[in-house]
Design an enzyme around this catalytic site. Structure first.
Site, PDB file in Angstrom:
ATOM      1  CB  THR B 157      42.229  41.609  36.125  1.00  9.28           C
ATOM      2  OG1 THR B 157      42.577  42.542  37.126  1.00  9.28           O
ATOM      3  CG2 THR B 157      41.212  40.626  36.655  1.00  9.28           C
ATOM      4  NE  ARG B 185      43.694  47.134  45.848  1.00 11.32           N
ATOM      5  CZ  ARG B 185      43.284  46.651  44.678  1.00 11.32           C
ATOM      6  NH1 ARG B 185      43.712  45.488  44.250  1.00 11.32           N
ATOM      7  NH2 ARG B 185      42.439  47.339  43.936  1.00 11.32           N
ATOM      8  CB  VAL B 186      42.095  42.464  49.845  1.00 11.01           C
ATOM      9  CG1 VAL B 186      41.175  41.471  49.145  1.00 11.01           C
ATOM     10  CG2 VAL B 186      43.081  41.729  50.742  1.00 11.01           C
ATOM     11  N   GLY B 187      41.751  43.737  46.708  1.00 15.70           N
ATOM     12  CA  GLY B 187      40.843  44.435  45.798  1.00 15.70           C
ATOM     13  C   GLY B 187      39.548  43.682  45.601  1.00 15.70           C
ATOM     14  CG  ASP B 188      37.779  43.960  41.757  1.00 12.39           C
ATOM     15  OD1 ASP B 188      38.954  44.384  41.783  1.00 12.39           O
ATOM     16  OD2 ASP B 188      37.277  43.443  40.750  1.00 12.39           O
ATOM     17  CB  THR B 208      39.186  43.537  34.550  1.00 11.53           C
ATOM     18  OG1 THR B 208      40.500  44.098  34.706  1.00 11.53           O
ATOM     19  CG2 THR B 208      38.607  44.034  33.238  1.00 11.53           C
ATOM     20  N   GLY B 209      39.131  46.173  36.310  1.00  9.26           N
ATOM     21  CA  GLY B 209      39.032  47.627  36.383  1.00  9.26           C
ATOM     22  C   GLY B 209      39.581  48.125  37.695  1.00  9.26           C
ATOM     23  CG  HIS B 210      39.787  52.050  40.624  1.00  2.66           C
ATOM     24  ND1 HIS B 210      39.305  53.252  41.068  1.00  2.66           N
ATOM     25  CD2 HIS B 210      40.731  51.660  41.526  1.00  2.66           C
ATOM     26  CE1 HIS B 210      39.934  53.576  42.193  1.00  2.66           C
ATOM     27  NE2 HIS B 210      40.801  52.640  42.483  1.00  2.66           N
TER      28      HIS B 210
END
Lengths: 299, 299
Positions: B157, B185-188, B208-210
């Site tokens: 990211t 898949r859509v993340g944060d 950034t991260g999980h």
């Protein structure tokens, strides 16, 4: 616990927008179904009237693309789908994203592939489109149309928040989005914190209204922050909606619960069809200040 | 004002993940470019190292699908794209969603159609895939692989927050998501309040991260709520990250600014490549507690 939302979604019917004015906006039997299956549930709120995908507004191409979100306030787990097509019940698919994947949101064709993998049947676009939806679509293709204004107070969004006697909280929101939206437009509904949020420590909110405005202020999470700071369900909901109106000119509505079973159905749009079941009573309304009540005892 | 982000994105290079350890993680000329073009800018922060789409992690099928978000703190306008393919610079496309549509997010094929309509050239999947990305993808196809753990501290990211001398604030975040994620898949990152948030009245955060953990706590908005309640940039960032770790076991990092130019680069993952430019100094680091500085005067 989440059965309530599935039950509502699967057992509900999908009256046309013109039937919103016929209160209560959904069958009493749905609440009775809920109560018989989930005896610990004390409170469930639902607003608007499109329970399944059928009846959704159409995008600019005349297709139905739907967004949905569910969230479990105990674990903060959530599931969402965005811009999904050919699915009768997007909330059910969002629930499966939460339960069966390590992800929180699947979009478009990826969501469809997942649906096929878990055995959700595809349905035709035609089966999701009502005459009323097509009429509104045609009307809003005109060059001088204002789809946002045309939609205010006649949202195609359904939302629910629930709390059981143990203080477990959940929310679900499902929508066809904004009238005549662009292909692939994703609104507030599948966006955690905007379309909904649920946290056993604070409460839950499900939102409806102009999605782009709701996202600007992350309305669901905003209201819960006000509740964390000691505001009541109704005051926090009103403060959040007033902020959205003053800061970005947005209108909408919310249903909100807290862990003790306090609840509110608040809106600054012209109308919002809502209902709440608590203990043995069903409460419902459409315009500001309306609150009708009737017994939930089986007739 | 937003030129800064475009300039960074277009002028930046895309070093492989293995070059993260070579500090500073991106060329000094990018900062000089920023400063020469945006003389009023006092502060710009960037973390991680994948500036364009090239070098993104691959999904489970071996393809690059990218998410991006930009937000303007003055108007709270935002633009995002999710699961977009064949685009070299998703932040640029997110910016165009903000500027050229009435929507805040376009996804998948709808985003691609929009890109074509506004003249953004398509690029091949191959041109976005590096050898390093393919190696990590192959490694994480193994049955006992743990892509989430494998990715911690080596995020794909890139995020930026910026404030100018007039107190105008913005954020941008761009990512290929999680290693070996499902299709769609859509993340944060494109989720406003999770992957980023900017508000002239409070500040801006890019995360950034999980992604699935970040979404559970709407990390960017959470940190800004703590700042609204009087916490400093660093304290609010640390409180937000600590809450994410204790409540849902999530690790990550953030860059945060306030309207006065206060800034922080905080993380509880193993490492986060970051840099900040303020006045005539460039500051940067990789591991916890590191902070190197050098002059930003043109050599």
């Amino acid at each position: 616990f989440f059965f309530s939302l599935r039950c509502k979604a699967e057992g509900g019917h999908a009256p046309s927008q013109r039937h919103v004015a016929l209160l209560p906006p959904f069958p009493l039997r749905d609440f009775l179904c809920l109560r018989s299956q989930v005896p610990k549930m004390t409170t469930i709120y639902v607003f608007s009237n499109v329970v399944s995908g059928r009846g959704s507004v159409l995008n600019v191409k005349g297709d139905v693309e739907m967004d949905a979100l569910v969230m479990d306030g105990k674990t903060l787990a959530s599931g969402a789908v965005s811009a999904v097509r050919n699915i009768a019940n997007p909330v059910q698919l969002a629930r499966l994203v939460m339960d069966k994947t390590s992800h929180a949101c699947l979009t478009a064709e990826g969501a469809s592939k997942f649906a096929r993998a878990v055995g959700i049947p595809e349905v035709s676009q035609e089966s999701l489109i009502t005459e009323y939806a097509r009429m509104r679509w045609t009307k809003n293709l005109a060059p001088d149309a204002n789809p946002v204004e045309s939609q205010m107070g006649k949202m195609g969004t359904v939302g629910a928040v629930a709390v059981d006697r143990e203080g477990n909280i959940a929310c679900a929101t499902s929508t066809g989005g904004m009238l005549n939206k662009m292909e692939g437009r994703v609104g507030d509904t599948p966006c955690i914190g905007s379309g909904g949020y649920a946290d056993n420590q604070t409460g839950a909110v499900s939102t409806t209204g102009h999605g782009e405005a709701i996202m600007k202020v992350t309305l669901a999470r905003l209201i819960l922050f006000h509740m964390e700071q000691g505001q009541t369900v109704e005051a926090a909901s009103d403060v959040g909606l007033a902020y959205m109106k003053s800061r970005v000119g947005g209108l909408g509505g919310v249903v909100t619960v807290d862990p003790q079973g306090g609840w509110g159905a608040r809106f600054n749009s012209l109308q919002m069809a809502w209902a709440a079941a608590q203990d043995d009573r069903l409460h419902y309304g459409l315009y500001a200040g309306e609150r009708f009540s009737e017994s939930l005892q089986t007739p």
